[in-house]
Design a protein around this motif. Sequence first.
Motif, PDB file in Angstrom:
ATOM      1  N   UNK B 457       1.994   4.303   5.671  1.00  0.00           N
ATOM      2  CA  UNK B 457       1.465   4.922   6.930  1.00  0.00           C
ATOM      3  C   UNK B 457       0.972   3.587   7.664  1.00  0.00           C
ATOM      4  N   UNK B 459      -0.452   1.685  10.932  1.00  0.00           N
ATOM      5  CA  UNK B 459      -0.873   1.918  12.299  1.00  0.00           C
ATOM      6  C   UNK B 459      -1.088   0.457  12.928  1.00  0.00           C
ATOM      7  N   UNK B 467      -3.353  -1.701  10.417  1.00  0.00           N
ATOM      8  CA  UNK B 467      -3.742  -1.032   9.110  1.00  0.00           C
ATOM      9  C   UNK B 467      -2.696  -0.454   8.331  1.00  0.00           C
ATOM     10  N   UNK B 469      -1.288   1.950   5.202  1.00  0.00           N
ATOM     11  CA  UNK B 469      -1.930   2.650   3.906  1.00  0.00           C
ATOM     12  C   UNK B 469      -0.600   3.009   3.265  1.00  0.00           C
ATOM     13  N   UNK B 500      -4.406  -3.821   4.178  1.00  0.00           N
ATOM     14  CA  UNK B 500      -3.696  -2.966   3.365  1.00  0.00           C
ATOM     15  C   UNK B 500      -4.469  -2.127   2.516  1.00  0.00           C
ATOM     16  N   UNK B 501      -4.363  -0.772   2.847  1.00  0.00           N
ATOM     17  CA  UNK B 501      -5.450   0.206   2.127  1.00  0.00           C
ATOM     18  C   UNK B 501      -4.650   1.021   0.807  1.00  0.00           C
ATOM     19  N   UNK B 507      -7.016   8.692   2.541  1.00  0.00           N
ATOM     20  CA  UNK B 507      -6.352   8.157   3.486  1.00  0.00           C
ATOM     21  C   UNK B 507      -5.112   7.473   3.208  1.00  0.00           C
ATOM     22  N   UNK B 508      -4.559   7.887   2.066  1.00  0.00           N
ATOM     23  CA  UNK B 508      -3.196   7.512   2.186  1.00  0.00           C
ATOM     24  C   UNK B 508      -2.159   8.758   1.987  1.00  0.00           C
ATOM     25  N   UNK B 510       0.858  11.220   0.503  1.00  0.00           N
ATOM     26  CA  UNK B 510       1.116  11.592  -0.877  1.00  0.00           C
ATOM     27  C   UNK B 510       1.981  10.112  -1.428  1.00  0.00           C
ATOM     28  N   UNK B 529      10.569   0.801   6.336  1.00  0.00           N
ATOM     29  CA  UNK B 529      10.820   2.171   6.889  1.00  0.00           C
ATOM     30  C   UNK B 529       9.839   2.239   8.312  1.00  0.00           C
ATOM     31  N   UNK B 593       2.565   3.836  15.474  1.00  0.00           N
ATOM     32  CA  UNK B 593       2.291   3.880  14.033  1.00  0.00           C
ATOM     33  C   UNK B 593       3.320   4.735  13.700  1.00  0.00           C
ATOM     34  N   UNK B 595       4.487   6.931   9.996  1.00  0.00           N
ATOM     35  CA  UNK B 595       4.369   7.485   8.514  1.00  0.00           C
ATOM     36  C   UNK B 595       5.814   7.781   7.948  1.00  0.00           C
ATOM     37  N   UNK B 596       6.078   6.984   6.649  1.00  0.00           N
ATOM     38  CA  UNK B 596       7.363   7.210   6.283  1.00  0.00           C
ATOM     39  C   UNK B 596       7.387   7.476   4.597  1.00  0.00           C
ATOM     40  N   UNK B 597       8.349   8.104   4.194  1.00  0.00           N
ATOM     41  CA  UNK B 597       8.619   8.118   2.906  1.00  0.00           C
ATOM     42  C   UNK B 597       9.983   7.562   2.640  1.00  0.00           C
TER      43      UNK B 597
END
Lengths: 755, 755
Positions: B457, B459, B467, B469, B500-501, B507-508, B510, B529, B593, B595-597
Motif C-alpha cells: 500500500x 500513499x 508512506x 506499507x 516504509x512501514x 496498518x499493513x 494482508x 505494482x 495512492x 494497494x496491490x497484491x
Amino acid sequence: MASLVISEYVGARVRRKEDPRLITGRATYVDDLRLPGMLHVAIVRSVYAHARITGIDTSQAAAMPGVFGVYTAADLQKGAVEGAFTSLATDRVRYLGEPVAVVVAESAYAARDARDAVVVDYEPLPVVASIEAAMAEGAPQLYDDKPGNIAVDVTHTQGDVAGAFERAPVVVKQRIVSQRLSGVPMEPRAVAAAPDPTTGGVTVWSSTQAPHWNRKAIAGVLGLGLSQVRIIAPEVGGGFGVKIGAYPEDFILAVLTRLINRPVKWIETRSENFQVTNHGRAQIADIEVAAEKNGKILAYRMTVMQDQGADARGAYLAPTTTSMAVGCYDIPAIETRAMGILTNTMPVSAYRGAGRPEAAYYIERAIDLVADATGLDPAEVRRVNFIPPDKFPVTTVTGERYDSGEYAKALDKALEVSGYQQLRQMQAEARQQGRYVGIGLASYVEICGFGPFESSHVRVEPTGSVSVYTGISPHGQGQETTFAQIVADNLGADFDQVVVHHGDTSNTPEGNGTMGSRGLAVGGGALMLSVEQIREKAFKIAAHLLEASVDDIELVDGKYRVKGAPDRGVTLAEIAEAAYGGKIPEDMEPGLEATNFFKPADETFPFGTHVAVVEVFPDTGEVKLLDYYSVDDCGVRISPMLVEGQVHGGLAQGIGQALWEEIRYDENGQLLTGTLMDYAVPKASYFPVFKTDATVTPTPINPLGAKGIGEAATIGSTPAVANAVIDALEPFGITHLDIPFTAEKVWAAIRQSGK
Amino acid sequence: MASLVISEYVGARVRRKEDPRLITGRATYVDDLRLPGMLHVAIVRSVYAHARITGIDTSQAAAMPGVFGVYTAADLQKGAVEGAFTSLATDRVRYLGEPVAVVVAESAYAARDARDAVVVDYEPLPVVASIEAAMAEGAPQLYDDKPGNIAVDVTHTQGDVAGAFERAPVVVKQRIVSQRLSGVPMEPRAVAAAPDPTTGGVTVWSSTQAPHWNRKAIAGVLGLGLSQVRIIAPEVGGGFGVKIGAYPEDFILAVLTRLINRPVKWIETRSENFQVTNHGRAQIADIEVAAEKNGKILAYRMTVMQDQGADARGAYLAPTTTSMAVGCYDIPAIETRAMGILTNTMPVSAYRGAGRPEAAYYIERAIDLVADATGLDPAEVRRVNFIPPDKFPVTTVTGERYDSGEYAKALDKALEVSGYQQLRQMQAEARQQGRYVGIGLASYVEICGFGPFESSHVRVEPTGSVSVYTGISPHGQGQETTFAQIVADNLGADFDQVVVHHGDTSNTPEGNGTMGSRGLAVGGGALMLSVEQIREKAFKIAAHLLEASVDDIELVDGKYRVKGAPDRGVTLAEIAEAAYGGKIPEDMEPGLEATNFFKPADETFPFGTHVAVVEVFPDTGEVKLLDYYSVDDCGVRISPMLVEGQVHGGLAQGIGQALWEEIRYDENGQLLTGTLMDYAVPKASYFPVFKTDATVTPTPINPLGAKGIGEAATIGSTPAVANAVIDALEPFGITHLDIPFTAEKVWAAIRQSGK
C-alpha cells in the motif's frame, strides 16, 4: 452511484460499539499515555489582555526542583523552519492567556510550580475587549495593518431591497446579540509528543477533531514530510468544534520533543480551557425585515458583527451567518454585511454550528417579530414563507444551493407531535391564572457535509472480518457503529467483526476530520464507494466459486447467492478466503479491499422544526423549560438511536445558549467566567424529557442520502427557546430580549416594562 | 509488467534508513514495552524429554510474593475456542522444555522464582532422542497414529535410475549428516499482549517474522475476527527462520491477557532460546551418484531422513531438500525419498535456507566425490554438469521450474576472482612444505521468492512525501531503505521523506511476512505494482497541470516533464497537492495512492559459486579459514550494499555450520548445548575479510528482476568450506567427514586414517 443495501443493521437501533470501553473506563485519552522518560509541560501565559513584553526571567524557575528546562520563543524557534514557529509571544501579547514561555519538568506539579516562578515583565497597553470598544472612534489597534480593528468586511446584495422596504406595509428591526460561548468539552485539550526514530520525525497525540490538518500544520513548522509526522487523536472527550485545528500547544510540544529528545505531555486545565480554547458565537446582528401584512417577507437586511477575538482564525464565521441568513424561507431580496472585528479577547472560531446557529437565531427571531407585528400565528408566518418542496434544488438569494427540503412537512409534524393548538389553548388558560407560559417555534435549515473530500479504506480480511479506516475523526459521533452497520448490510459481514479505525494519520488515508456534521454525509459517502468496489469484486469471486454469471449473483440475507437458486450461495468469509488464498479468476489480483475518496458535488442542508414550551416566573425572573419537541430531518438515518443521541446533545447545548451560558470579559479583557462555577453549563436535571421525532428527506448529494445531524438540534433549539421565552413575556410588552435569559436579566426586563 | 526506473537511488550504495535508531539504541523491541499494569510471565517447562504428567501443584507458587496467578492448560482453555488451545501440555510431554504451566507476577523475577516452585509430578517414559533411536526396531512411539515415528515419507522417481547405475563407470555413495543447529538470533523470542478495548480483541507484540500468520493463528484460537486481533512485530533482533509462526507463548499470552484483563509480557531467556525455539537442519542423507568418467552425472539417488523433533511442524523440510536435490546440474534421472522422523527433541523447522542448504551441501559433496573418483578437477565436474543458459526456463527432474541461470558464468568469475589456478599451485607448494591447505568449491542454486502473494500500500501524501506499507515484515533485511530507493526513483520522491512501514497488521494489508528470501522479490514486486499505478495517475495529473497529452509526459530527473520541453515540468509535490487539493481532471477521484497484491507466477532461483581456502593443522585438528570468495547472482540488485550485508551474514552462518555450530542432545533427550558456552556461534574475528562479488542474471518472474539474497550465501558456504576441509585432508585418504569440523573430530579422523 453506489446503492445502499438495507438489511439487518442499517436503520436499526444498534448498541454503540464505542460504549463498553468508555463505560468501563478502559478507553485511552491523551492523559492516559505513559511513555518511558515522559516529561510534563506547563505554559506561562500572559496575565494581560494587551501588553508589551519587556523581559522574561526564567532563571528562578529553571533552578526549581524537578525542572528540566524553561523555554522562550527564541529557544523553540531553533527547532523549526525559520519564521514558522509563532506559538510563543515575543514582544507583544494581545489576549489573556497568550503563551509566553514553556516549563518542562519531571511532573505536572513541578512544571506548574515553576511556571509561576517565571518572571515576565509587561508594559500594559490599552485594551479593547468588546466589539463596541474595538469599533469606537480612536480605539487602540491590535495590528498595524488592520485599521479600525476590522478583519473581515464582506457585503452582498441581491434583489430590490430598497424598493421592498419602501413599499412594505410591515417593517421590523432589531439588534440581536448571540453571546460568546465556550465549547466546554468534558476533556479539555491535551497534547503529547515523542520523537519517532523510525521516520526521523515525530508522533503527536492530540485531543483534536482533525488529525490530518494538524499533521500538515506541524510538518510545515518542523520542515518534515507528512510521512514523518504521525498525529494520533486517541479517545477525544468531546470537541464541539473547539478542537478543530492545531493550537499553539500542538506546535510547542512537537518542537520541544525534537529539541530535547524526550516524550512530553501537556494537559489543559479547566481554567485554561475557558481562557485559551477557542470561543464560539460572539456576534451582534442588526436585522431589518420588510413584509406583507400576510407575513410574506419581501426583503431582509442584516449586518453581522463578529467578535473575532485577537486574531481572525474565525474569519469565516460572519460570512457563514450571512450566507445562511434566509433560513428556510423564499426571500426575494437581501442585503447583508459580514464584519469581523478584532478585540483583545480569546479568538473565536467554530463551536457547534459555527455561524449557522446565529443565522437561524436571527431569522427565526425575525419571523416572530413579523408575527408580532402582523398579529399572525408564528407557525403561519413560517408556512407562508417556506421554500416549497418543488423548488429544490434551489439557489437562495445568498447563493447557497439547497439540496432538498420539505419544510412544511417538518413544521406540520412538529405542530402535531407537540399538540400545538392545545398548547396555545393551555397558554391562554395559564395566562388567565396569572402564569406566564410561552410557546416558541423555530424552523431551521443549516448547511453541512462540507468537502473538499473524505477518504475510506476498507479491507476485508482473509476470514471475512472487515477493517475500515476512515479519514474522518469521530470523537463521540459513533461512526464506529454507523459505519459497521453499513458494512454489515452492504457486504454481508458479521457486525461484531467490523472494526472501524480513525484518528491516526499512520493508518488512515488523508482526511478532513470530523466537524460541520460531515462524518456520515462525506465520510459515509467515501465508505460507500469502497463498499461498492469491494462488493463488485466479491460478486465476481462469488460467480467464479459458484460457477455462475456475475449478473446472476445477488447479496441476500448476508450471503452471495445465485438468483433463482438461493440455496447456492457463498459467505463473505468464503469469498475472502478465495481472494487471499487462490481460487479466483486467472486475471484477478488477490486481495479484497478498496481505498476511495469521495468529493461531494455540494453541501447538504438538514432542517427541522422545534417547539419549546416555557414558563417564566415574574417574581424571580426564572425560566423553566416545560417541554421540548423536535422534528429533525437529516435525510436517511443509518442509526436512529445515534441520531437521537446527537439531537439530545445538540438540544442541551442550544438550550444552554438560550438560557444559561455566557463567556464574559471585563473591559480590561480579564475573564469573568473562568470556571464551571461562573460558566453555567446545564445539568441533565435542567431539562424535560425531550420528545424527538423526524421526517426523512434524502439528499441526492451522496450515496447514503444522509445529510448530517451533529449540529442541527443546537441550531434549532436556541431560537425555539428564545421565541418561547419572549412569547411568555408578551404580556409585559417585551418583543425582544437578548439571550441568555438569566433570571436577573428577565427579572430586570419585566421590572423595566413597568407592567 | 511495470518497468523499473533507475535514476539516483536504485543500484546506488545508500546508507540504511534503519541504522540511526538501531545504532543509537532508540529502537523499540518487545522488551522495551512498558504498558500500565503490565504483568510478567514465566513458563513452567518439562524437565523430561518424554514423560506422563500425573499432577501439577501450583499452590506454593501461587502464594509467593508478587505472584498474580498460576495457570495450567485447564485454566487457559477457558479463554479459547473449545479444543483450540493446545499450547500447554495436559497429560504428556514429548520434549525437553515443553510448556506445562504459566506463572504471572508483578515482575519477571517474581515470575521466575515462582515458576521454580510449581511442582509437576512426572512419570518418565522411554526416550528416542535421535533419528537412529527413533527408527530402531521396537522403538518407543511418540504418537499412537505415527507407527515407526514416521511423520513424512515421500518418494519421487524420474528417468531410468536403475539403468544408469547399472551402466555407469563411476558410482559414489556416501552418508552425509547435516547436523542440528540453532538460529541464535541476537534477541531471543519475546511476546507481549494486551486487551484492545476498541476492537474487543487483543493486541500481541511478538518478535516474529510473519505477523499476519500469527494473527490468523491467534484469532482462530481466541474465536475472534482478524479485524479484532492486531499483531505488531516491533523491532525484531534477528529471525533467521526460527521466528516464523506462532509459538506456544504467543497463544498463551493472547489467551492470558483476555482472561486476566491486564497486559502481560514474556521474554525468552537465552537458555530457553536454545531449548524451545525451533532448531534447524538435523538431517541424515544417504546419497549415491552414477557418473561417466568425464564426470557427467547420469543419475542421483537420495534418501533424506529429517529429524522432525517432537512434532512435524517442519514436515516440508525433507521434501524441500529432495526437490532441490540436483542443484545447478542437468541430471537426467533421479530417485529420492524424503522421510520425516519424530524424536523426543525440540521440533525442527526453518533456519536460514530450510532444506535448501542441505540439498546444496549433499550435491556439492557429491560433485567433489565424483571429482575424487574420476580424478577430475572439481571445477570441471561442475562445469560439465551445469544446466546450460539456453535451457532456461527449465524444469528439473525433481519438478522445479528454474527461472534463469548462468551457472558457468558465476563459476568462471569465482575462479577468476579467487585466482583458482594460483590457489591450486599454492596448495601444491604448501603440501610439499607439510602444510595441509584445502580449496573448496560450491556452485549452488536455491529456490526462493515464495508466494502465495505479497501486498503493498503506497500513499503519496498531499505534500509529496510517501508512506509505504508492506505485507512483508523485515527484521534486519533493510527494506525500509531498498523500498525507499525504488520509490524515490520511480515516483520522483524525496528519498528522505519516503517512510516504509511494516510489521503491524493494523496498518499493513494482508501479507506473508519475511522469510525464504521473498522480501524484495515478492514484496518488491507488489511495491512495483503500486508504484506503477500511482505513476500512471501522476502522469495524468501532470498532463492536466501542464496542459499536455499524457503520452507526452516523462519522469526525468525527479520531475514530470513534457517530452521535448524539459523546462515544463511539475514535481511529485505539485502533483500530490493537485490530487488532494482540487486541480485534477473532472472525472478523477482525489487521492494518490494504490494497494496491490503481487502473486508471482513461480519461485526464483538465485545461484552462485563460492571458493573457500582453509588450512588444517594435523597436530591439533584445528581448521583455519584462510580466504573466502563468493560470487552470488541474485538478479537485479537494488541496493548492492545491503546485498553485501546479507552475503556477509549468510557466510558467517553457513561457515558456522561447517566449522563450529551444533545442537546436541544426550540419549535421554537432555540438551548438552544450552548456552553460548556450549553452542559455538562464530565471532567476527574467526573470519577472514570476505571477498564478495556478483553476476547479474535478472529473473523474468517479477517486475524488479530481483531474486533474493537472504539465504544464498549460507547455502553456498557450508559445502564450499566442507569441500575445502576435505580437500585439505586428502593426503590422509579422507574423502568425507561430517560437519562441523571441530578440532576434536578432525584430529580423530586424521589419527584414524593412520597416515
